[in-house]
Design an enzyme around this catalytic site. Structure first.
Site, PDB file in Angstrom:
ATOM      1  N   ASP A  89      24.817  -9.831  32.349  1.00 39.21           N
ATOM      2  CA  ASP A  89      25.268 -11.020  31.541  1.00 39.21           C
ATOM      3  C   ASP A  89      26.639 -10.830  31.074  1.00 39.21           C
ATOM      4  OD1 ASP A  89      22.575 -11.765  31.747  1.00 39.21           O
ATOM      5  OD2 ASP A  89      22.133 -11.949  29.480  1.00 39.21           O
ATOM      6  N   ASP A  90      27.156 -11.920  30.526  1.00 38.21           N
ATOM      7  CA  ASP A  90      28.290 -12.003  30.014  1.00 38.21           C
ATOM      8  C   ASP A  90      29.745 -11.819  30.910  1.00 38.21           C
ATOM      9  OD1 ASP A  90      26.640 -12.322  27.717  1.00 38.21           O
ATOM     10  OD2 ASP A  90      27.351 -10.922  26.510  1.00 38.21           O
ATOM     11  N   HIS A 141      25.253 -18.789  32.006  1.00 39.93           N
ATOM     12  CA  HIS A 141      24.976 -18.545  30.726  1.00 39.93           C
ATOM     13  C   HIS A 141      25.972 -19.020  29.804  1.00 39.93           C
ATOM     14  CE1 HIS A 141      23.754 -15.094  28.186  1.00 39.93           C
ATOM     15  NE2 HIS A 141      24.716 -14.592  28.027  1.00 39.93           N
ATOM     16  N   HIS A 200      29.412 -19.203  25.138  1.00 39.69           N
ATOM     17  CA  HIS A 200      28.467 -18.400  24.603  1.00 39.69           C
ATOM     18  C   HIS A 200      28.772 -18.352  23.358  1.00 39.69           C
ATOM     19  CE1 HIS A 200      26.421 -14.126  24.122  1.00 39.69           C
ATOM     20  NE2 HIS A 200      26.274 -14.290  25.309  1.00 39.69           N
ATOM     21  N   HIS A 218      24.680  -5.920  30.704  1.00 42.27           N
ATOM     22  CA  HIS A 218      25.968  -6.437  30.461  1.00 42.27           C
ATOM     23  C   HIS A 218      27.115  -5.980  31.329  1.00 42.27           C
ATOM     24  CE1 HIS A 218      23.513  -7.762  27.181  1.00 42.27           C
ATOM     25  NE2 HIS A 218      24.193  -8.761  26.992  1.00 42.27           N
TER      26      HIS A 218
END
Ligand SMILES: [Zn+2]
Length: 257
Positions: A74-75, A124, A128, A219
């Site tokens: 993620d991210d 995502h 965020h 991540h």
């Protein structure tokens, strides 16, 4: 499975009865107990994506996984993504990257490389936001659609998969994914690689819980995670595990057809 749609009316009915007991019986203990239980259940349901309390989420492959797991990151993309891709290539593993729209704009070549090397990209959100859990449905839709457009313009594919920031689901998120026709992908094995500083603890945590069919959350944003992967990938290979992309693990389509 626990569902908001079933439990919410039950709490409402039980709350009303308890309120009447309070008014006519003199004690509001039951009313406050139910209020506390409803609040607790709402918070638990919002933060544990596996419950499917507000919205259905895929979080692992239950049967016939046969040593297959899905590494997810993620991210990103970030400057660390290149090293993650190099390691995945060395072990011939496939992974799924839940990218933030802004990060794709900052590292478009990295997004292309993810796709070129046979991995999958999911949504995502665009930015965020820290306040993601408190956004209205229309704002969640905007976050999803802006990210979809950026990914589509960068790699030519519109993602079906969505992973909510912080794993939060609530009625706004549930309605938003219905609107964008996307599927929520959670996880069954969380590395906690953004909150645990010791690489060994992250590695041990993932290995201890590891089961076929797991969707593992990492991540691609730190050297710490890269260092954990340098130990984890050979461990997986040695123990007969292979990492596949989420669509492969779950037999779903990763992109709009
Ligand atoms: Zn995130």
């Amino acid at each position: 499975m626990l569902k908001h749609a079933i439990l919410y009316p039950s709490f409402l009915v039980a709350g009303c009865i308890a309120l009447l007991i309070g008014i006519f019986g003199g004690s509001f203990a039951w009313f406050f107990a139910i209020l506390l239980l409803a609040a607790g259940m709402t918070a638990w349901g919002a933060f544990d994506i596996r419950l499917g309390y507000f919205a259905h989420a895929f979080f692992r492959k239950k049967y016939h996984a046969e040593g297959r797991i899905a590494l997810t990151f993620d991210d990103g993309p970030s400057p660390h993504t290149a090293e993650v891709l190099r390691l995945l290539k060395a072990y011939q593993f496939k992974a799924t990257f839940f990218c933030i729209g802004k990060q794709v704009l900052a590292h478009p070549d990295m997004a292309k490389q993810i796709i070129d090397e046979g991995h999958v990209i999911g949504n995502h959100t665009y930015s965020h936001r820290q306040s993601f859990g408190f956004l209205k449905e229309k704002d969640v839709v905007t976050e999803l659609e802006r990210c979809n457009v950026i990914i589509q313009q960068s790699v030519g594919k519109k993602p079906k998969f969505f992973r909510p920031p912080f794993g939060v689901t609530n009625p706004s998120v549930a309605k938003a994914v219905q609107h964008t026709k996307q599927q929520i992908i959670g996880w069954s094995n969380r590395s906690l690689d953004t909150v645990t500083w010791e690489e060994d603890k992250i590695y041990q945590r993932v290995c201890k819980k590891l089961k076929p069919g797991d969707i593992i959350l990492f991540h691609d944003t730190s050297q710490r995670t890269v260092n954990v992967l340098k130990r984890l990938l050979p461990y997986l290979q040695k123990n007969g595990y292979i990492s596949v992309s989420v669509d492969d693990l779950l037999n779903l389509h990763a992109y709009e057809q």
